[in-house]
Write a protein that holds these residues in place. Sequence first.
Motif, PDB file in Angstrom:
ATOM      1  N   GLU A 183       0.839  -1.204   0.000  1.00  0.00           N
ATOM      2  CA  GLU A 183       0.000   0.000   0.000  1.00  0.00           C
ATOM      3  C   GLU A 183       0.874   1.253   0.000  1.00  0.00           C
ATOM      4  O   GLU A 183       0.568   2.230  -0.693  1.00  0.00           O
ATOM      5  N   HIS A 184       1.957   1.221   0.776  1.00  0.00           N
ATOM      6  CA  HIS A 184       2.868   2.375   0.846  1.00  0.00           C
ATOM      7  C   HIS A 184       3.525   2.627  -0.512  1.00  0.00           C
ATOM      8  O   HIS A 184       3.592   3.764  -0.977  1.00  0.00           O
ATOM      9  N   VAL A 185       4.013   1.566  -1.149  1.00  0.00           N
ATOM     10  CA  VAL A 185       4.642   1.702  -2.463  1.00  0.00           C
ATOM     11  C   VAL A 185       3.630   2.209  -3.488  1.00  0.00           C
ATOM     12  O   VAL A 185       3.937   3.072  -4.317  1.00  0.00           O
ATOM     13  N   ALA A 186       2.411   1.702  -3.429  1.00  0.00           N
ATOM     14  CA  ALA A 186       1.360   2.154  -4.344  1.00  0.00           C
ATOM     15  C   ALA A 186       1.072   3.642  -4.133  1.00  0.00           C
ATOM     16  O   ALA A 186       0.893   4.391  -5.092  1.00  0.00           O
ATOM     17  N   LYS A 187       1.058   4.056  -2.880  1.00  0.00           N
ATOM     18  CA  LYS A 187       0.811   5.475  -2.586  1.00  0.00           C
ATOM     19  C   LYS A 187       1.942   6.342  -3.135  1.00  0.00           C
ATOM     20  O   LYS A 187       1.694   7.397  -3.716  1.00  0.00           O
ATOM     21  N   LEU A 188       3.203   5.881  -2.972  1.00  0.00           N
ATOM     22  CA  LEU A 188       4.344   6.629  -3.495  1.00  0.00           C
ATOM     23  C   LEU A 188       4.290   6.734  -5.018  1.00  0.00           C
ATOM     24  O   LEU A 188       4.686   7.744  -5.601  1.00  0.00           O
ATOM     25  N   ALA A 189       3.793   5.673  -5.662  1.00  0.00           N
ATOM     26  CA  ALA A 189       3.677   5.665  -7.121  1.00  0.00           C
ATOM     27  C   ALA A 189       2.378   6.312  -7.588  1.00  0.00           C
ATOM     28  O   ALA A 189       2.096   6.352  -8.777  1.00  0.00           O
ATOM     29  N   ARG A 190       1.597   6.793  -6.632  1.00  0.00           N
ATOM     30  CA  ARG A 190       0.310   7.422  -6.917  1.00  0.00           C
ATOM     31  C   ARG A 190      -0.635   6.492  -7.666  1.00  0.00           C
ATOM     32  O   ARG A 190      -1.274   6.866  -8.641  1.00  0.00           O
ATOM     33  N   LEU A 191      -0.663   5.235  -7.185  1.00  0.00           N
ATOM     34  CA  LEU A 191      -1.554   4.229  -7.751  1.00  0.00           C
ATOM     35  C   LEU A 191      -2.684   3.966  -6.772  1.00  0.00           C
ATOM     36  O   LEU A 191      -2.472   3.883  -5.569  1.00  0.00           O
ATOM     37  N   GLU A 192      -3.862   3.825  -7.298  1.00  0.00           N
ATOM     38  CA  GLU A 192      -5.013   3.476  -6.476  1.00  0.00           C
ATOM     39  C   GLU A 192      -5.345   2.018  -6.771  1.00  0.00           C
ATOM     40  O   GLU A 192      -5.752   1.681  -7.881  1.00  0.00           O
ATOM     41  N   SER A 200      -7.302  -1.650  -5.860  1.00  0.00           N
ATOM     42  CA  SER A 200      -8.470  -2.245  -5.202  1.00  0.00           C
ATOM     43  C   SER A 200      -7.986  -3.315  -4.219  1.00  0.00           C
ATOM     44  O   SER A 200      -6.817  -3.705  -4.222  1.00  0.00           O
ATOM     45  N   GLU A 201      -8.894  -3.816  -3.402  1.00  0.00           N
ATOM     46  CA  GLU A 201      -8.542  -4.849  -2.422  1.00  0.00           C
ATOM     47  C   GLU A 201      -7.990  -6.109  -3.099  1.00  0.00           C
ATOM     48  O   GLU A 201      -6.950  -6.626  -2.683  1.00  0.00           O
ATOM     49  N   PRO A 202      -8.659  -6.620  -4.165  1.00  0.00           N
ATOM     50  CA  PRO A 202      -8.103  -7.812  -4.829  1.00  0.00           C
ATOM     51  C   PRO A 202      -6.727  -7.541  -5.460  1.00  0.00           C
ATOM     52  O   PRO A 202      -5.851  -8.409  -5.445  1.00  0.00           O
ATOM     53  N   GLU A 203      -6.530  -6.337  -5.992  1.00  0.00           N
ATOM     54  CA  GLU A 203      -5.232  -5.996  -6.576  1.00  0.00           C
ATOM     55  C   GLU A 203      -4.146  -5.957  -5.506  1.00  0.00           C
ATOM     56  O   GLU A 203      -3.022  -6.415  -5.734  1.00  0.00           O
ATOM     57  N   LEU A 204      -4.480  -5.412  -4.329  1.00  0.00           N
ATOM     58  CA  LEU A 204      -3.511  -5.386  -3.234  1.00  0.00           C
ATOM     59  C   LEU A 204      -3.097  -6.802  -2.850  1.00  0.00           C
ATOM     60  O   LEU A 204      -1.910  -7.075  -2.639  1.00  0.00           O
ATOM     61  N   ASP A 205      -4.071  -7.708  -2.772  1.00  0.00           N
ATOM     62  CA  ASP A 205      -3.758  -9.100  -2.433  1.00  0.00           C
ATOM     63  C   ASP A 205      -2.878  -9.734  -3.509  1.00  0.00           C
ATOM     64  O   ASP A 205      -1.889 -10.401  -3.207  1.00  0.00           O
ATOM     65  N   THR A 206      -3.232  -9.494  -4.775  1.00  0.00           N
ATOM     66  CA  THR A 206      -2.468 -10.063  -5.894  1.00  0.00           C
ATOM     67  C   THR A 206      -1.046  -9.538  -5.904  1.00  0.00           C
ATOM     68  O   THR A 206      -0.079 -10.311  -6.015  1.00  0.00           O
ATOM     69  N   PHE A 207      -0.881  -8.215  -5.793  1.00  0.00           N
ATOM     70  CA  PHE A 207       0.451  -7.627  -5.846  1.00  0.00           C
ATOM     71  C   PHE A 207       1.291  -7.998  -4.631  1.00  0.00           C
ATOM     72  O   PHE A 207       2.510  -8.153  -4.738  1.00  0.00           O
ATOM     73  N   THR A 208       0.663  -8.153  -3.483  1.00  0.00           N
ATOM     74  CA  THR A 208       1.408  -8.578  -2.297  1.00  0.00           C
ATOM     75  C   THR A 208       1.984  -9.969  -2.529  1.00  0.00           C
ATOM     76  O   THR A 208       3.161 -10.214  -2.259  1.00  0.00           O
ATOM     77  N   ALA A 209       1.177 -10.875  -3.055  1.00  0.00           N
ATOM     78  CA  ALA A 209       1.651 -12.232  -3.325  1.00  0.00           C
ATOM     79  C   ALA A 209       2.732 -12.232  -4.406  1.00  0.00           C
ATOM     80  O   ALA A 209       3.756 -12.924  -4.276  1.00  0.00           O
ATOM     81  N   GLN A 210       2.529 -11.458  -5.468  1.00  0.00           N
ATOM     82  CA  GLN A 210       3.506 -11.424  -6.557  1.00  0.00           C
ATOM     83  C   GLN A 210       4.837 -10.823  -6.102  1.00  0.00           C
ATOM     84  O   GLN A 210       5.905 -11.360  -6.418  1.00  0.00           O
ATOM     85  N   MET A 211       4.773  -9.732  -5.370  1.00  0.00           N
ATOM     86  CA  MET A 211       6.004  -9.101  -4.904  1.00  0.00           C
ATOM     87  C   MET A 211       6.731  -9.993  -3.901  1.00  0.00           C
ATOM     88  O   MET A 211       7.962 -10.055  -3.878  1.00  0.00           O
ATOM     89  N   ASP A 212       5.979 -10.727  -3.085  1.00  0.00           N
ATOM     90  CA  ASP A 212       6.583 -11.659  -2.144  1.00  0.00           C
ATOM     91  C   ASP A 212       7.313 -12.771  -2.905  1.00  0.00           C
ATOM     92  O   ASP A 212       8.424 -13.157  -2.543  1.00  0.00           O
TER      93      ASP A 212
END
Length: 95
Positions: A9-18, A20-32
């Motif tokens: 969420e912090h990285v998304a905020k820095l990149a000025r990206l909004e 959604s909840e499913p996207e946050l879950d997906t990106f968290t898993a992918q980045m991990d």
Amino acid sequence: MKITRAEVEHVAKLARLELSEPELDTFTAQMDSILAYVEKLNALDTDGIVPTSHAVPMENAFRPDQPKDSIGVEAALANAPQHTDSFFQVPKVIE
């Protein structure tokens, strides 16, 4: 290395990206997964290996510079939307 949802969420905020909840879950898993793979690579012994910028040898593909005559002012301004005398005319951007 485990990345948290808050960090995504912090990285998304820095990149000025909004996101959604499913996207946050997906990106968290992918980045991990990406960070886990990088940790695997960090475990490799790379002593004695020369750093390279390319995996294969590369040569410059550009041709050598050759001086030529200019195309001239008239030819340069031929397709200009607006011009004044021998200059390109552009909208004023500084007040």
